[in-house]
Write an enzyme that holds these catalytic residues in place. Sequence first.
Site, mmCIF file in Angstrom:
data_model
loop_
_atom_site.group_PDB
_atom_site.id
_atom_site.type_symbol
_atom_site.label_atom_id
_atom_site.label_comp_id
_atom_site.label_asym_id
_atom_site.label_seq_id
_atom_site.Cartn_x
_atom_site.Cartn_y
_atom_site.Cartn_z
ATOM 1 N N LYS A 11 0.663 7.837 0.614
ATOM 2 C CA LYS A 11 0.203 6.587 0.999
ATOM 3 C C LYS A 11 1.193 5.557 1.153
ATOM 4 C CE LYS A 11 -3.855 8.454 -1.566
ATOM 5 N NZ LYS A 11 -5.196 8.257 -2.223
ATOM 6 N N HIS A 95 -8.622 9.997 6.703
ATOM 7 C CA HIS A 95 -8.624 9.730 5.234
ATOM 8 C C HIS A 95 -9.689 8.764 4.806
ATOM 9 C CE1 HIS A 95 -7.313 8.875 1.305
ATOM 10 N NE2 HIS A 95 -6.883 9.896 1.303
ATOM 11 N N GLU A 97 -9.607 6.279 2.965
ATOM 12 C CA GLU A 97 -9.121 5.278 3.015
ATOM 13 C C GLU A 97 -9.096 4.438 4.353
ATOM 14 O OE1 GLU A 97 -5.505 5.872 0.455
ATOM 15 O OE2 GLU A 97 -6.728 6.284 -1.121
ATOM 16 N N GLU A 167 -12.196 15.910 0.254
ATOM 17 C CA GLU A 167 -11.920 15.066 -0.721
ATOM 18 C C GLU A 167 -13.148 14.127 -0.907
ATOM 19 O OE1 GLU A 167 -7.327 13.944 -0.621
ATOM 20 O OE2 GLU A 167 -8.291 12.867 0.918
ATOM 21 N N GLY A 173 -8.142 8.943 -6.322
ATOM 22 C CA GLY A 173 -7.292 8.058 -7.241
ATOM 23 C C GLY A 173 -8.024 7.582 -8.338
ATOM 24 N N SER A 212 -7.693 13.400 -7.033
ATOM 25 C CA SER A 212 -6.937 13.667 -8.453
ATOM 26 C C SER A 212 -6.584 14.993 -8.837
ATOM 27 C CB SER A 212 -8.129 13.021 -9.349
ATOM 28 O OG SER A 212 -8.409 11.506 -9.186
#
Length: 252
Positions: A11, A95, A97, A167, A173, A212
């Site tokens: 990241k 992703h 994010e 994911e 996270g 995670s």
Amino acid sequence: MRRLVIAGNWKMNADKKFVTDLITAIKARASGFKNIDTVLIPPSLYVAQAVQLTKDSEIKIGVQNIHQEAKGAFTGEISTEMAKDSEAKYVLIGHSERRQYFGETDQLVALKVSSVIKNGLTPIVCIGEKLEERESGNLEKVIKKQLTDGLYHLTPEQFSNVIIAYEPVWAIGTGKTATPQQAQEVHAFIRKELGIKFGSYAEKTIIQYGGSVNDSNAVELLSQSDIDGALIGGASLKADAFLVILETANKL
Ligand code: PGA
């Protein structure tokens, strides 16, 4: 038997010293891990440094995002062509994010995947549901839509180059991992759906789990029959933890 692919998504973390220190530590041990593919995905400014540092190893480097066009007036962006020229081999696409903070849609994912495939790099396409989507019973619908809109424009031959990273957004996270059973269930569903669209190619598709993953939970997750590797954020920034995960994967 699918070969496990373990990727570290750094990241927006790193500086020059960090890159050298982390790669030096990983490289010292990674040459012993013959049964897996190891991918490091630094911020793009550090890709050249990472490529240089890993030249004499089996470790491959990726980028975290690309623009779908080859070149032009897109200030601040980089293209797959540039990633290729910098000797990156993998490209993360979609992703959560990127989807959440930069408004990336499945339609954009589809264009980016095409750019990566055209240039002969390997896309790692991220999909996954939000907590409310899981809790409202829409998990399969959400996953199916991400697959359909993001990947189903590919021919089976093109698709054979794609890695998928499942994911669950609520696990990224947060320290909350899907249980190995929950993850396996979704991975099996993804493979079944891919089989309907791409036939026997689905059996060969690498489906990574991400969210995670750490040195304590990796073994159980990676032991599941449809989990073929991991996409790791936080734990990939610590040489010790990441090496334990690589070692675990290599032994399976
Ligand atoms: P995490 O990130 O391992 O820190 O949850 C995973 C990812 O975002 O790819």
